[in-house]
Design a protein around this motif. Sequence first.
Motif, PDB file in Angstrom:
ATOM      1  N   ASN A 169       5.400 -16.028 -18.279  1.00 43.97           N
ATOM      2  CA  ASN A 169       4.324 -15.453 -17.643  1.00 43.97           C
ATOM      3  C   ASN A 169       4.375 -15.650 -16.462  1.00 43.97           C
ATOM      4  O   ASN A 169       3.224 -15.569 -15.752  1.00 43.97           O
ATOM      5  CB  ASN A 169       2.930 -16.154 -18.377  1.00 43.97           C
ATOM      6  N   ASP A 170       5.571 -15.913 -15.887  1.00 41.94           N
ATOM      7  CA  ASP A 170       5.987 -16.025 -14.323  1.00 41.94           C
ATOM      8  C   ASP A 170       6.570 -14.876 -13.958  1.00 41.94           C
ATOM      9  O   ASP A 170       7.880 -14.662 -14.563  1.00 41.94           O
ATOM     10  CB  ASP A 170       6.626 -17.147 -13.974  1.00 41.94           C
ATOM     11  N   PRO A 171       6.223 -14.020 -12.603  1.00 42.11           N
ATOM     12  CA  PRO A 171       7.201 -13.339 -12.024  1.00 42.11           C
ATOM     13  C   PRO A 171       8.572 -13.812 -12.023  1.00 42.11           C
ATOM     14  O   PRO A 171       8.803 -14.855 -11.771  1.00 42.11           O
ATOM     15  CB  PRO A 171       6.498 -12.757 -10.902  1.00 42.11           C
ATOM     16  N   VAL A 172       9.716 -12.986 -12.300  1.00 43.54           N
ATOM     17  CA  VAL A 172      10.957 -13.319 -12.362  1.00 43.54           C
ATOM     18  C   VAL A 172      12.044 -13.144 -11.052  1.00 43.54           C
ATOM     19  O   VAL A 172      11.863 -11.959 -10.599  1.00 43.54           O
ATOM     20  CB  VAL A 172      11.566 -12.589 -13.304  1.00 43.54           C
ATOM     21  N   GLY A 173      12.442 -14.120 -10.438  1.00 41.52           N
ATOM     22  CA  GLY A 173      13.491 -13.935  -9.293  1.00 41.52           C
ATOM     23  C   GLY A 173      14.754 -13.907  -9.773  1.00 41.52           C
ATOM     24  O   GLY A 173      15.231 -14.138 -10.923  1.00 41.52           O
ATOM     25  N   SER A 174      15.805 -13.515  -8.958  1.00 42.93           N
ATOM     26  CA  SER A 174      17.146 -13.310  -9.162  1.00 42.93           C
ATOM     27  C   SER A 174      17.672 -14.575  -9.507  1.00 42.93           C
ATOM     28  O   SER A 174      18.630 -14.626 -10.211  1.00 42.93           O
ATOM     29  CB  SER A 174      17.869 -12.632  -8.146  1.00 42.93           C
ATOM     30  N   LYS A 175      17.365 -15.725  -8.665  1.00 42.64           N
ATOM     31  CA  LYS A 175      18.046 -16.937  -9.156  1.00 42.64           C
ATOM     32  C   LYS A 175      17.692 -17.539 -10.274  1.00 42.64           C
ATOM     33  O   LYS A 175      18.414 -18.192 -11.143  1.00 42.64           O
ATOM     34  CB  LYS A 175      17.354 -17.820  -7.979  1.00 42.64           C
ATOM     35  N   ALA A 176      16.519 -17.340 -10.892  1.00 38.36           N
ATOM     36  CA  ALA A 176      16.071 -17.726 -12.084  1.00 38.36           C
ATOM     37  C   ALA A 176      16.874 -16.941 -13.261  1.00 38.36           C
ATOM     38  O   ALA A 176      17.419 -17.673 -14.300  1.00 38.36           O
ATOM     39  CB  ALA A 176      14.546 -17.608 -12.488  1.00 38.36           C
ATOM     40  N   LEU A 177      16.968 -15.664 -12.980  1.00 42.83           N
ATOM     41  CA  LEU A 177      17.828 -15.087 -13.919  1.00 42.83           C
ATOM     42  C   LEU A 177      19.171 -15.374 -14.012  1.00 42.83           C
ATOM     43  O   LEU A 177      19.798 -15.574 -14.975  1.00 42.83           O
ATOM     44  CB  LEU A 177      17.700 -13.631 -13.607  1.00 42.83           C
ATOM     45  N   ALA A 178      19.906 -15.617 -12.956  1.00 43.98           N
ATOM     46  CA  ALA A 178      20.977 -16.153 -12.685  1.00 43.98           C
ATOM     47  C   ALA A 178      21.535 -17.502 -13.350  1.00 43.98           C
ATOM     48  O   ALA A 178      22.400 -17.775 -14.172  1.00 43.98           O
ATOM     49  CB  ALA A 178      21.787 -16.232 -11.350  1.00 43.98           C
ATOM     50  N   ALA A 179      20.253 -18.565 -13.328  1.00 42.62           N
ATOM     51  CA  ALA A 179      20.302 -19.750 -13.803  1.00 42.62           C
ATOM     52  C   ALA A 179      20.212 -19.582 -15.456  1.00 42.62           C
ATOM     53  O   ALA A 179      20.997 -20.498 -16.288  1.00 42.62           O
ATOM     54  CB  ALA A 179      19.465 -20.549 -13.254  1.00 42.62           C
ATOM     55  N   ARG A 180      19.375 -18.691 -15.832  1.00 46.08           N
ATOM     56  CA  ARG A 180      18.819 -18.688 -17.008  1.00 46.08           C
ATOM     57  C   ARG A 180      19.684 -17.954 -18.167  1.00 46.08           C
ATOM     58  O   ARG A 180      19.528 -18.099 -19.282  1.00 46.08           O
ATOM     59  CB  ARG A 180      17.239 -18.561 -17.313  1.00 46.08           C
ATOM     60  N   TYR A 181      20.134 -16.906 -17.652  1.00 48.17           N
ATOM     61  CA  TYR A 181      20.972 -16.209 -18.564  1.00 48.17           C
ATOM     62  C   TYR A 181      22.454 -15.622 -17.964  1.00 48.17           C
ATOM     63  O   TYR A 181      22.769 -15.890 -16.952  1.00 48.17           O
ATOM     64  CB  TYR A 181      20.105 -14.536 -18.458  1.00 48.17           C
ATOM     65  N   ASP A 214      -2.206 -10.786 -16.743  1.00 46.02           N
ATOM     66  CA  ASP A 214      -2.263  -9.715 -17.963  1.00 46.02           C
ATOM     67  C   ASP A 214      -3.307  -8.638 -17.957  1.00 46.02           C
ATOM     68  O   ASP A 214      -3.001  -7.352 -18.327  1.00 46.02           O
ATOM     69  CB  ASP A 214      -2.292 -10.661 -19.112  1.00 46.02           C
ATOM     70  N   PHE A 215      -4.542  -8.983 -17.545  1.00 46.83           N
ATOM     71  CA  PHE A 215      -5.445  -7.801 -17.428  1.00 46.83           C
ATOM     72  C   PHE A 215      -6.246  -8.250 -15.999  1.00 46.83           C
ATOM     73  O   PHE A 215      -6.856  -8.914 -15.940  1.00 46.83           O
ATOM     74  CB  PHE A 215      -6.588  -7.986 -18.573  1.00 46.83           C
ATOM     75  N   PRO A 216      -5.409  -7.480 -14.905  1.00 46.87           N
ATOM     76  CA  PRO A 216      -5.855  -7.899 -13.612  1.00 46.87           C
ATOM     77  C   PRO A 216      -7.315  -7.521 -13.236  1.00 46.87           C
ATOM     78  O   PRO A 216      -7.949  -8.180 -12.506  1.00 46.87           O
ATOM     79  CB  PRO A 216      -4.887  -6.952 -12.862  1.00 46.87           C
ATOM     80  N   GLY A 217      -7.852  -6.465 -13.936  1.00 46.11           N
ATOM     81  CA  GLY A 217      -9.263  -6.272 -13.732  1.00 46.11           C
ATOM     82  C   GLY A 217     -10.024  -6.838 -14.373  1.00 46.11           C
ATOM     83  O   GLY A 217     -10.256  -8.271 -14.426  1.00 46.11           O
ATOM     84  N   SER A 218     -10.698  -6.334 -15.591  1.00 46.60           N
ATOM     85  CA  SER A 218     -11.750  -6.979 -16.394  1.00 46.60           C
ATOM     86  C   SER A 218     -11.294  -6.806 -17.845  1.00 46.60           C
ATOM     87  O   SER A 218     -10.640  -5.581 -18.354  1.00 46.60           O
ATOM     88  CB  SER A 218     -13.214  -6.599 -16.066  1.00 46.60           C
TER      89      SER A 218
END
Length: 348
Positions: free
Chosen positions: A22-34, A250-254
Amino acid sequence: MAHEERRLQVLRAIVQDYVSTNDPVGSKALAARYDLGVSPATIRNDMAVLEEEGYITQPHTSAGRVPTDKGYRFFVDRLSAIKPLSSAERRAIERFLDGALDLDDVLARTVRLLAQLTRNVAVIQYPTLSRSAVRHLEVVQLASTRLLVVLITDTGRVEQRVVEVPPTTGAPAGSDPVAELRTLLNAAFVGAKLADAATKVADLLDTAPAHLRGLVAAVSATLVETLVEPGEDRLLVGGTANLTRGGALDFPGSLRPLLEALEEQVVVLRLMGEVAPGAVLVSIGEENEHESFTGASVVSVGYGSAGGTADLALGGLGVVGPTRMDYPGTMAAVRAVARYVGQLLAES
């Protein structure tokens, strides 16, 4: 590996990572985790192309990226196959549903089970009466001028009506008009599609023996009402609290419009009207025609087969949740539960 194929892998990793954290994904995280087999610089490059093509986007508050509706759609369309549930999960479904006492209980247990398995909102439509056939008609004498007529369909649905009838006259000595009426009704209706029943009621009025005419005339209006004018399709909904477990993205409005639409049921019933047995439908975000559902995804499938035809379901079941959804797992759960409910109703 071709650029396209690698970008699809990057998109797949972004979807999986965002769904689970549920956290926006950065390139560093992708490189580290996948294990994508390329440098963070190449991943950054791929993400820039994916963003340009509209598959991912950057929420204002974050340096990371999240999938768009288009990104989720691409991911879902490229799933090579829906992974089957584990045998333990299948056994849990069987154990939970096998204890059901009747149709209402089967459907109530189904929404509870689906809501637990997918941690989303579960919906199931009552079997559409018009697609059902008559399994049995029971007639019970309650008083000298009152009968209880019970209609049992092949989907396990039971409709009961009390009918005021005139005293029977002119019956041959030793005959039992109520038993004769029961035999007559079952001979005329068992196996008949509810949709074809109205014409049979009219035929019955013409062909009934004289001493049963009064009884047949009295129950015919009730039969037409029960067979031909079923109450509007009903829907059971479970697990709405699951909608609140995500984050603000997930539901930015209401959530209110979505909750109101679920409560209103008409919108969901329209979605369910399109399902066929076996084929899982996934409708993502803006693809949902009704504006209340534009921030949500709907995964649905038909259960059971109407009149033994493989292309017509008795009803639909499915899951409603945020577009940030575990699509492979949800699709597998929805399909497995639908298959099992269909088997249960066929055996009942």
